[in-house]
Every structure is written in C-alpha cells, then in structure tokens.
Design a protein around this motif. Structure first.
Motif, PDB file in Angstrom:
ATOM      1  N   ASN A  30       0.846  -1.181   0.000  1.00 16.92           N
ATOM      2  CA  ASN A  30       0.000   0.000   0.000  1.00 16.92           C
ATOM      3  C   ASN A  30       0.884   1.234   0.000  1.00 16.92           C
ATOM      4  O   ASN A  30       1.570   1.513   0.978  1.00 16.92           O
ATOM      5  CB  ASN A  30      -0.914   0.016   1.228  1.00 16.92           C
ATOM      6  CG  ASN A  30      -2.064  -0.968   1.108  1.00 16.92           C
ATOM      7  OD1 ASN A  30      -3.026  -0.740   0.380  1.00 16.92           O
ATOM      8  ND2 ASN A  30      -1.954  -2.096   1.807  1.00 16.92           N
ATOM      9  N   SER A  55      -2.525  -0.256  -3.994  1.00 20.22           N
ATOM     10  CA  SER A  55      -3.347  -0.358  -2.795  1.00 20.22           C
ATOM     11  C   SER A  55      -4.339  -1.507  -2.870  1.00 20.22           C
ATOM     12  O   SER A  55      -4.861  -1.818  -3.944  1.00 20.22           O
ATOM     13  CB  SER A  55      -4.114   0.957  -2.585  1.00 20.22           C
ATOM     14  OG  SER A  55      -4.953   0.884  -1.455  1.00 20.22           O
ATOM     15  N   CYS A 111      -0.284   3.794   3.555  1.00 23.43           N
ATOM     16  CA  CYS A 111      -1.512   4.531   3.751  1.00 23.43           C
ATOM     17  C   CYS A 111      -1.876   4.574   5.224  1.00 23.43           C
ATOM     18  O   CYS A 111      -1.611   3.666   5.930  1.00 23.43           O
ATOM     19  CB  CYS A 111      -2.662   3.872   2.995  1.00 23.43           C
ATOM     20  SG  CYS A 111      -2.354   3.796   1.240  1.00 23.43           S
TER      21      CYS A 111
END
Length: 278
Positions: free
Chosen positions: A7, A26, A278
């Motif tokens: 991610n 992601s 993230c």
C-alpha cells in the motif's frame, strides 16, 4: 515512479497549474466519496470494482478509468493482490478551457461519459500525458498542452443532459457548499428547501447520492485537502474545515483518499515527491 510496498501513494505536483498526479498501489477499500476535480487514469496491474454515478464499474490492467466532479463512487480491489494505477486530477477550469478550445467556443457542459475505456490508444495517450505532466525538463509545457487536448478529443462523446436538481434540494446543497465549516441543522436545510425534514432527507439522498450530513462531511474533507495543499497545518486545516479535531479529520481523510493527511502534506511540499504506507 512506482508506489512501493503493498500500500503506497505518491502525489506529485505537475508542471501545469490546476493538475495533480497520483501513483498508487493499494488493496484499500474506499468508502463512498466524491472529488471536486475531474480524474482520468490507467490501471497498470490488478483490477478493481466500484459503484459510480454512471453505474457499476469493473476495470483491469490497461483500462482507462474516469471520474467527474461531484460523482459519488467507491472502490475495492478484485482479488487479493490489490491494484496499481496512475491518475491525473484536473481542476474543472482546466478541463473547461481545453474543451472550449476543442469545441471552438461552442457552449456546453462536459463530463466523462464512460467510467471505463478499454481502447489501448487511450491508455497510451494517458501514459504519455502523465509523463509530460510530471516532467521537470524545460520545454515540456507544449507537450502537456498537446497531449491534454488529444486525450480529451479522443474520449469525448455526447452525453444526455443531466436531470435538473429540484430547486429546494439545490438551495440546501448550496447552503452547505457556501460554507462547509459552518454548522447547519436538518431543520435549517428543510426550511430552505420548503419541505419537511424527512422529505428533505429522502430527496437529498436520492438526488445527490448522500444524505445531507454525509454530503457535508465530503465538502469538509475536500476543503481540508485544499487547505493542506496550500500549506496549512493539519490542526489548522481541521479547525478551518469544520471537523471536531485533527483525529476526526484524519479518519475521514484517510478513508476517502487512501492516505493520511500527514502523507498528503509531505507530498505537497514544493519540489518534493514522497511515498509511504496509507
């Protein structure tokens, strides 16, 4: 220019004002949200599905994906490996200027009619445009302008006129748009619309795609994003956009955009590109 890890997001300033570039890898499930920009990009690997204002969408490697300002959509990976994509986001005035040029001044609204485009030439033009937008060498401005006009001309087609938003719902939406940070009650909005609170709740959700509260939160997180891009501190942006505190803004921001406000702020520093989880 790949996003690293399972991610990762990288946000780039572009050589053309009003344009932002994103490269992402992601497996994040994006909640329903909107952008106040046009978006067009390419899925480079993996696949995703989403519910958009133009119907359910599935896109895989090599497909071009688009989103219009204010379009309610979500996003989830297909399979366990997530997806990798690159995306350009355009402020509406950038697209409006280019479309007016293509149409030789003829008036008319513009939107991307197709949420997914599967023609390889479109993907090739999009990749070239992404490279030109993020290039730092002198002389790239002409190339950017040429490719933007070329891409828009390739994907443009006539679309039906959108259904008009009822006057009362439009008045309630404009009240939120005018000052998202300001508190407002359902009773206030219903008074503006000239209907009962329950009628407003049902009609607003049907027409706009969000309940009034959910729409207010979307407008606040979009305002926060603009403030952060402009250099505001995170606590300052949270307060100025109407969130209860920074942690509340962070939760909504991350859920909507897939990266935290801190990582977004770092990526927006001048002449700086960054990556991270993230």
């Amino acid at each position: 220019m790949r996003a690293k890890g399972r991610n990762g997001f990288r946000v780039f300033r572009c050589g053309m004002a009003g344009v932002q570039a994103v490269v992402a890898r992601s497996d994040h499930h994006f909640a329903r949200h909107t952008h106040d920009q046009y978006g067009i990009g390419v899925i480079e690997s993996g696949a995703q599905k989403s519910a958009s204002g133009r119907g359910p969408v599935e896109a895989g490697a090599g497909d071009v994906i688009t989103v219009n300002p204010g379009e309610v959509h979500d996003g989830a990976p297909i399979g366990d490996e997530g997806r990798f994509w690159q995306m350009l986001y355009f402020d509406p005035h950038v697209i409006a200027g280019a479309v007016a040029d293509i149409r030789q001044g003829r008036p008319g609204e513009f939107e991307f009619a197709d949420p997914v485009l599967r023609q390889p030439p479109h993907a090739a033009t999009m990749r070239q445009l992404f490279t030109a937008m993020t290039a730092e060498q002198a002389g790239a401005e002409l190339r950017r302008q040429e490719l933007l006009l070329t891409l828009l001309a390739e994907v443009m087609r006539e679309v039906p006129e959108p259904k008009p938003v009822p006057r009362g719902i439009r008045a309630a939406r404009e009240r939120i748009d005018d000052d998202p940070a300001r508190a407002v009650s359902l009773a206030d909005l219903a008074d503006l619309a000239g209907v009962s609170q329950f009628q407003l709740l049902r009609a607003f959700d049907k027409v706009i795609g969000f309940t009034p509260h959910a729409y207010l939160i979307q407008r606040r997180v979009q305002l926060a994003r603009k403030l952060i891009a402009g250099g505001a501190g995170l606590a300052e942006a949270a307060l100025a956009s109407g969130f209860a505190d920074q942690s509340h803004m962070t939760r909504i921001f991350t859920r909507s955009f897939g990266l935290s406000p801190h990582l977004y702020a770092v990526s927006m520093r001048p002449a700086q590109a960054s990556s991270g989880p993230c």
